[in-house]
Design a protein around this motif. Sequence first.
Motif, PDB file in Angstrom:
ATOM      1  N   UNK A 187       0.855  -1.185   0.000  1.00 31.10           N
ATOM      2  CA  UNK A 187       0.000   0.000   0.000  1.00 31.10           C
ATOM      3  C   UNK A 187       0.891   1.235   0.000  1.00 31.10           C
ATOM      4  N   UNK A 188       0.371   2.328  -0.568  1.00 33.12           N
ATOM      5  CA  UNK A 188       1.178   3.527  -0.725  1.00 33.12           C
ATOM      6  C   UNK A 188       1.525   4.186   0.604  1.00 33.12           C
ATOM      7  N   UNK A 189       0.718   3.964   1.620  1.00 28.69           N
ATOM      8  CA  UNK A 189       1.042   4.520   2.936  1.00 28.69           C
ATOM      9  C   UNK A 189       2.372   3.970   3.437  1.00 28.69           C
ATOM     10  N   UNK A 190       2.658   2.707   3.120  1.00 28.88           N
ATOM     11  CA  UNK A 190       3.931   2.113   3.536  1.00 28.88           C
ATOM     12  C   UNK A 190       5.102   2.754   2.802  1.00 28.88           C
TER      13      UNK A 190
ATOM     14  N   UNK B 122      10.198   8.154   4.728  1.00 27.47           N
ATOM     15  CA  UNK B 122      10.514   8.978   5.897  1.00 27.47           C
ATOM     16  C   UNK B 122      11.619   8.351   6.737  1.00 27.47           C
ATOM     17  N   UNK B 123      11.459   7.077   7.062  1.00 24.69           N
ATOM     18  CA  UNK B 123      12.472   6.417   7.881  1.00 24.69           C
ATOM     19  C   UNK B 123      13.761   6.192   7.092  1.00 24.69           C
ATOM     20  N   UNK B 124      13.639   5.996   5.773  1.00 32.38           N
ATOM     21  CA  UNK B 124      14.832   5.837   4.963  1.00 32.38           C
ATOM     22  C   UNK B 124      15.682   7.093   4.936  1.00 32.38           C
ATOM     23  N   UNK B 125      15.026   8.256   4.816  1.00 34.14           N
ATOM     24  CA  UNK B 125      15.757   9.523   4.825  1.00 34.14           C
ATOM     25  C   UNK B 125      16.392   9.770   6.194  1.00 34.14           C
TER      26      UNK B 125
ATOM     27  N   UNK C  63      14.160  -1.059  10.863  1.00 31.33           N
ATOM     28  CA  UNK C  63      13.265  -1.815  11.739  1.00 31.33           C
ATOM     29  C   UNK C  63      12.111  -0.973  12.251  1.00 31.33           C
ATOM     30  N   UNK C  64      12.363   0.299  12.512  1.00 29.70           N
ATOM     31  CA  UNK C  64      11.290   1.180  12.984  1.00 29.70           C
ATOM     32  C   UNK C  64      10.222   1.374  11.912  1.00 29.70           C
ATOM     33  N   UNK C  65      10.627   1.364  10.646  1.00 28.86           N
ATOM     34  CA  UNK C  65       9.639   1.460   9.567  1.00 28.86           C
ATOM     35  C   UNK C  65       8.720   0.241   9.582  1.00 28.86           C
TER      36      UNK C  65
ATOM     37  N   UNK D  26       7.196  -1.231   4.017  1.00 26.13           N
ATOM     38  CA  UNK D  26       7.786  -0.008   4.558  1.00 26.13           C
ATOM     39  C   UNK D  26       9.265  -0.186   4.853  1.00 26.13           C
ATOM     40  N   UNK D  27       9.650  -1.340   5.398  1.00 32.55           N
ATOM     41  CA  UNK D  27      11.067  -1.566   5.690  1.00 32.55           C
ATOM     42  C   UNK D  27      11.862  -1.802   4.411  1.00 32.55           C
ATOM     43  N   UNK D  28      11.245  -2.394   3.388  1.00 30.66           N
ATOM     44  CA  UNK D  28      11.918  -2.558   2.095  1.00 30.66           C
ATOM     45  C   UNK D  28      12.239  -1.194   1.496  1.00 30.66           C
TER      46      UNK D  28
END
Length: 265
Positions: A105-108, A114-117, A228-230, A239-241
Amino acid sequence: MTTSQHREPFPGGTPIVGEDSVPDFAEFPAHRWGFGAFLLVEVVLLASAAFVSVLVGEPGPGQPLPISSVLLGTMLPTMIAAGVALLVTVLRGNGPVLDLRMRWCWADVKVGLKFGLVGLVVAALGAYVWTEIVGSADATSAISALVDDRKMSVPAAAVMFAYLWLIGPVCEEIIYRGLLWGAVERLKWRSERMCRIAALLLSTAVFAASHLEPLRTTLLLVIAIPIGLARLATGRLASSVVAHSVNNFLPAVAILLGALGVTSI
């Protein structure tokens, strides 16, 4: 809510989970794999890496890395291990979409970006501090050392970039934030919150240690935390990917340019 109760497997598809919500354990059917499956995948990873290393051999100093060495030596072991992880969920579970929370889903994507940045900033600061303490040589990753002082062909460099930026993160997330995370969730916990925190801590530690780079383990821990937080924030793997891919993008570009001889790694 406890994890001792599970719904029966869904007869016709996947549970419906809101894009902005973290799914409850009860929204997914139980699976029959656990830590044994993860250990099997780790054994496959190490055994295939050793076999491929012997098969490929080590090119001489200054010689270009052929495309076959890049494909076999860096990509194949992780891809094989991720494939075994997916197979486990098919044979002893409900498939990767349910068991590994691979629903898209796009929310992920937004959470992952965000977490990647954040991870990029944290990784840059961590690498700077690490270099100041132990020196630049000890901060070099195994893949950077592999391509150091060896000019690669354009196809080989492109394959290396694709692996570091996209393929590697997908495979590693399937193994660590997918299979290992799911093994932790299968245990009976007092609360889902406690379980997810345990999954975050264990997957982060094992992810860092599994790279088999003892001098860089502390740095890898710092890098792995935002990823991991993602996963923790959404309860899903996408999200973590995305966070992992964002985190790997600049190092992948640096290795690509260095391998092509444009810059020095």
